[in-house]
Design a protein around this motif. Structure first.
Motif, short mmCIF file in Angstrom:
data_model
loop_
_atom_site.label_atom_id
_atom_site.label_comp_id
_atom_site.label_asym_id
_atom_site.label_seq_id
_atom_site.Cartn_x
_atom_site.Cartn_y
_atom_site.Cartn_z
N SER A 83 7.04 13.47 -12.34
CA SER A 83 7.81 13.11 -13.51
C SER A 83 7.03 13.42 -14.77
CB SER A 83 8.13 11.61 -13.48
OG SER A 83 8.70 11.25 -12.25
N GLY A 139 1.70 1.78 -3.37
CA GLY A 139 0.55 2.37 -4.03
C GLY A 139 0.45 3.86 -3.78
N LEU A 140 0.93 4.30 -2.63
CA LEU A 140 0.93 5.72 -2.30
C LEU A 140 2.02 6.45 -3.06
CD1 LEU A 140 -0.28 7.88 -0.37
CD2 LEU A 140 1.53 7.28 1.23
N LEU A 152 3.59 5.55 -5.96
CA LEU A 152 3.52 5.57 -7.42
C LEU A 152 2.82 6.80 -7.99
CD1 LEU A 152 2.96 1.84 -8.45
CD2 LEU A 152 4.91 3.30 -8.95
N PRO A 153 1.62 7.17 -7.47
CA PRO A 153 0.99 8.37 -8.02
C PRO A 153 1.81 9.62 -7.77
CG PRO A 153 -0.60 7.07 -6.79
CD PRO A 153 0.76 6.50 -6.50
N GLY A 156 5.69 11.83 -17.89
CA GLY A 156 5.43 10.54 -18.51
C GLY A 156 4.45 10.71 -19.65
N ARG A 157 4.21 9.62 -20.36
CA ARG A 157 3.24 9.61 -21.45
C ARG A 157 1.97 8.96 -20.95
NH1 ARG A 157 1.28 6.20 -25.32
NH2 ARG A 157 2.33 4.45 -24.30
N GLN A 158 0.84 9.58 -21.24
CA GLN A 158 -0.42 9.00 -20.79
C GLN A 158 -0.69 7.71 -21.57
OE1 GLN A 158 -3.85 11.54 -20.97
NE2 GLN A 158 -5.04 10.19 -19.66
N VAL A 159 -0.95 6.65 -20.83
CA VAL A 159 -1.26 5.37 -21.46
C VAL A 159 -2.75 5.35 -21.79
CG1 VAL A 159 -1.21 2.86 -21.18
CG2 VAL A 159 0.57 4.26 -20.13
N PHE A 203 0.83 -1.20 0.00
CA PHE A 203 0.00 0.00 0.00
C PHE A 203 0.87 1.26 0.00
CE2 PHE A 203 -3.48 -2.78 1.69
CZ PHE A 203 -4.28 -2.64 0.57
N LEU A 247 5.11 9.76 -7.46
CA LEU A 247 6.24 9.68 -8.38
C LEU A 247 5.79 10.10 -9.77
CD1 LEU A 247 9.21 8.74 -8.73
CD2 LEU A 247 8.30 6.52 -9.39
N ALA A 248 4.63 9.62 -10.14
CA ALA A 248 4.10 9.97 -11.46
C ALA A 248 3.89 11.46 -11.58
CB ALA A 248 2.80 9.22 -11.71
N ALA A 249 3.39 12.08 -10.49
CA ALA A 249 3.09 13.52 -10.53
C ALA A 249 4.35 14.34 -10.67
CB ALA A 249 2.34 13.91 -9.27
#
Lengths: 410, 172
Positions: free
Chosen positions: B18, B8-9, B11-12, B20-23, B5, B14-16
Motif C-alpha cells: 500500500s 504481525g506477519l 501488517l508489514p 502510506g505515509r512514513q510516521v 503473530f 499489507l504495508a508493503a
C-alpha cells in the motif's frame, strides 16, 4: 510460537532490507540531549511518621533530577532510515528502603538507563524498533493522556515527593515498563496506523537477570517455580487514527495488552493479563482535551491476579485531562481513577485516585517554570496501608503535594 | 497468541503493498521528562556532536525553522501546485514559480502559477497566488484573462492543506 515469531521478524527484516527506491543518503548524526529540573515540594501526607520507631518527617523539600539522551539517526541510499536512542536517567533511583517499586537498592543519585533501543524504518514498511522501550500501548501510540502542563499532573513529579503507602498506584501509559521487546509500527494509511509489540518476559537490560546463581525467580527466562507471578509472553496491539475535521485535530487509539503468567509451583497460579485500552484526544485553538479507559484482568501495577483468592476482580482505570495554551503559558488539569483487587486476601476492592491542576510558563524555548497542586488518595476497606496486611486501621490514606519548580531541556 | 503473530506477519506485508505515509519518530509517545519541556535551549533538538545538521530548529515546523518562511504554508504550496511542472522554488524568499502546463482535456490553453509565501507565521493572508493563462490562437500562445476567483481558490486550497498539516502535527 517462536518459529512464527522468527518468521514474522524475518519477513519484516527481509522487506526492510530489500530493494527500495533510491533516496538521498544522509550520514549518521549523533546528538546529545539533556534535561534538568529543580523542584520545591510541600507534601502533606498520611503516614508521615514512622510506625513505632520515633521517626517523623517534615513537609518541605528540594529535589533535583536529570536525564541525558544520546540520539543516533541516519539514512541509507536505499531509503532505509535507522538509528538508536539511549536515555540515561536519575529519576527512578531510590534509596534502599524503597518498597513501592521493583528497583534494587542503589544510591539516590545513581544513574541507570531508561529507554535504550535501535530502529530501522522505510516509508513503505514502517518501523521496526528493538530494545528496552515502551510498547505500542505503553505510551508509543496512546491517545488521551494529557500531561502537557506543570510537571505532568497525575503523571508528573508528585510521586517523587510522597513517602510509602500514600504513593497511589497508577496504570498510566509507560507504567507497564520498558521490558526488552520488539516493536513494529506501520506507516499511516488514510489517517490510520497500526502497531504491535512483544516481550518474552518483564526483564530489561542485558544479561539473564540471575547470572552466577542457580536458576531462580529473578531470571529473565523464569517460566515456573515457587512464588512469583510474573508476566511472560507479553504482547500489545494498537490501532490509531489521527486527522482533523473543521480545524479540530483528533487522535483516537484502541488496542489490547495481554500476557501469560509464569507458573507458580508452590502456591496459587495466576490469571493471564488481558486488558483493553481505548483513548481519544482533541485539539483546537490551543485547547487540548482527552481521556482514556482501560479494563480487564490485572491487578494494580500490571501484576497478574492470583487465582482462588478472596478477591479476584478485574481492574478498571480511567484518566481525563485538559489543557489550554496561549503564548508561553499552559494551564491544565487531569484526574484518574484506578480500581483493582489490591490485596486479594480482603474482600473489598482497592481504589487509587487523584487529581491535579497546574501551569507551566516557557521563559524561553527549553526553559520553563512550573507550579502544580496534586491530591492522591488510596482506599481499601479491611486493608491496613501502614502494615501492608489486613486490618481495620489506615484503610484510607492520602497525600496533598504542591510543587513549584523550573526545568531546562536541550 | 498465534493469531496475533499472524497479524504481525500480515501488517508489514499489507504495508508493503500500500501507499502510506512514513510516521516520524516524533509522532510516537515519549514518557521521558525531557519530552515534556516545550522547545529546546539553543533551538535544536540536542547538541550535535557528530555529523551534519539537517534538521530544523525546535519549533521550526511552525515558525519556518531553517526555511525563511512558514514551513506549513511552504509545504502546502508545494503540495497544491505539484500538478504543475516546477520551474524554480526559493525556500528562503518564499517564491515558487512553475512552468507552463496544458491540461490534457484542453490542449489549446496552458497555465503557470507563481506563489509567494509572505512570512514566518501561519496566517490566512500569508500566501499569495497568481495564475497566468494563455490560449493558442493561430499557432501562437497569447495571454488570456484569469478569473480573480481562481487565484483566491488556489490560495484557499493552500491554506486548507497547511491547516491539515498543522493539525496533524498538533494531534501527535
Amino acid at each position: 510460537m517462536r518459529k512464527i515469531l522468527l518468521a514474522t521478524t524475518a519477513v519484516a527484516a527481509a522487506a526492510v532490507f530489500g530493494p527500495a527506491p533510491v533516496a538521498a543518503q544522509e550520514a549518521p548524526t549523533v546528538r546529545v540531549g539533556g534535561y534538568f529540573r529543580f523542584n520545591y515540594s510541600f507534601t502533606d501526607q498520611d503516614l508521615s511518621s514512622g510506625v513505632n520507631n520515633g521517626v517523623s518527617t517534615g513537609k518541605s523539600d528540594f529535589a533535583s533530577d536529570t536525564e541525558v539522551h544520546v540520539i543516533v539517526a541516519g539514512k541509507a541510499a536505499n531509503g532505509l532510515t535507522y538509528g538508536a536512542t539511549v536515555e540515561l536517567q536519575v529519576d527512578m533511583s531510590n534509596n534502599s528502603n524503597s518498597a513501592s517499586d521493583n528497583l534494587a537498592a542503589q544510591s539516590k543519585t545513581g544513574v541507570d538507563t531508561d529507554e535504550m533501543y535501535m530502529w530501522v524504518a522505510t516509508p513503505q514498511l514502517g518501523q521496526l524498533r528493538m530494545g528496552d522501550e515502551d510498547g505500542v500501548l505503553g505510551g508509543l501510540m496512546n491517545s488521551g493522556h494529557i500531561t502537557n502542563f506543570g510537571t505532568g499532573g497525575m503523571d508528573g513529579d508528585w510521586f517523587d515527593s510522597v513517602i510509602g503507602a500514600p504513593r497511589a498506584t497508577t496504570m498510566h501509559p509507560g507504567d507497564i515498563g520498558d521490558n526488552t521487546k520488539i516493536i513494529y509500527m506501520s506507516p499511516q494509511f488514510f489517517g490510520f496506523d497500526f502497531g504491535g509489540s512483544f516481550a518474552f518476559n518483564t526483564g530489561e537490560g542485558e544479561d539473564v537477570g540471575c547470572a552466577g546463581t542457580l536458576p531462580n525467580a529473578s531470571c529473565d527466562r523464569f517460566t515456573s517455580g515457587p512464588g512469583a507471578l510474573r508476566r511472560r509472553n507479553e504482547y500489545q496491539v494498537a490501532a490509531r487514527y489521527r486527522g482533523s475535521f473543521s480545524g479540530v485535530g483528533m487522535s483516537i487509539t484502541g488496542g489490547y495488552i495481554g500476557s501469560e503468567v509464569a507458573k507458580n509451583t508452590t502456591g496459587l497460579s495466576g490469571d493471564n493479563i488481558s486488558v483493553g485500552v481505548v483513548g481519544a484526544q482533541f485539539t483546537a485553538y490551543g485547547l487540548l482535551v482527552g481521556g482514556w479507559y482501560n479494563w480487564g484482568s490485572s491487578n494494580g501495577g500490571w501484576n497478574p491476579l492470583a487465582k482462588g483468592q478472596v478477591d479476584g476482580r478485574d481492574m478498571t482505570s480511567w484518566f481525563a485531562g485538559a489543557s489550554y495554551t496561549f503564548s508561553g503559558l499552559t494551564i491544565g488539569a487531569n484526574t484518574y481513577d484506578l480500581r483493582t483487587a489490591g490485596s486479594q486476601s480482603v474482600a473489598a476492592g482497592r481504589v487509587d485516585r487523584g487529581w491535579s491542576v497546574g501551569a507551566s510558563y516557557a521563559l524561553a524555548p527549553g526553559l520553563a517554570l512550573v507550579a502544580e497542586y496534586n491530591q492522591v488518595r488510596r482506599k481499601e476497606n479491611g486493608f491496613n496501608f501502614a502494615t501492608g496486611a489486613a486490618g481495620t486501621d489506615n484503610n484510607a490514606v492520602d497525600a496533598n503535594i504542591v510543587i513549584v519548580g523550573t526545568r531546562i531541556a536541550f | 497468541m498465534r493469531k496475533l503473530f499472524a497479524l504481525g506477519l500480515i501488517l508489514p506485508l499489507l504495508a508493503a503493498c500500500s501507499q502510506g505515509r512514513q510516521v516520524q519518530n516524533d509522532e510516537y509517545g515519549d514518557d521521558s521528562k525531557r519530552s515534556r519541556v516545550q522547545g529546546r535551549l539553543g533551538g535544536s533538538d540536542g547538541i550535535l556532536v557528530f555529523g551534519t545538521d539537517r534538521s530544523q530548529p525546535a519549533g521550526g515546523s511552525q515558525e519556518g525553522g531553517a526555511l525563511g518562511v512558514n514551513a506549513y504554508l511552504w509545504r502546502a504550496s508545494l503540495d497544491t501546485l505539484s500538478f504543475l511542472p516546477l520551474s524554480s522554488a526559493d525556500p528562503f524568499g518564499g517564491v515558487i514559480i512553475t512552468d507552463w502546463y496544458s491540461p490534457p482535456a484542453t490542449p489549446g490553453e496552458r497555465f503557470r502559477a507563481t506563489a509567494y509565501v509572505l512570512g514566518r507565521q501561519l496566517r490566512s493572508d500569508g500566501v499569495r497566488v497568481s495564475i497566468f493563462r494563455q490560449e493558442q490562437r493561430n499557432g501562437a500562445w497569447v495571454d488570456a484573462p484569469v478569473a480573480q476567483s481562481t487565484n483566491v481558490d488556489m490560495e484557499n486550497q493552500i491554506l486548507a492543506r497547511a491547516r491539515e498539516l498543522r493539525s496533524q502535527t498538533a494531534s501527535r
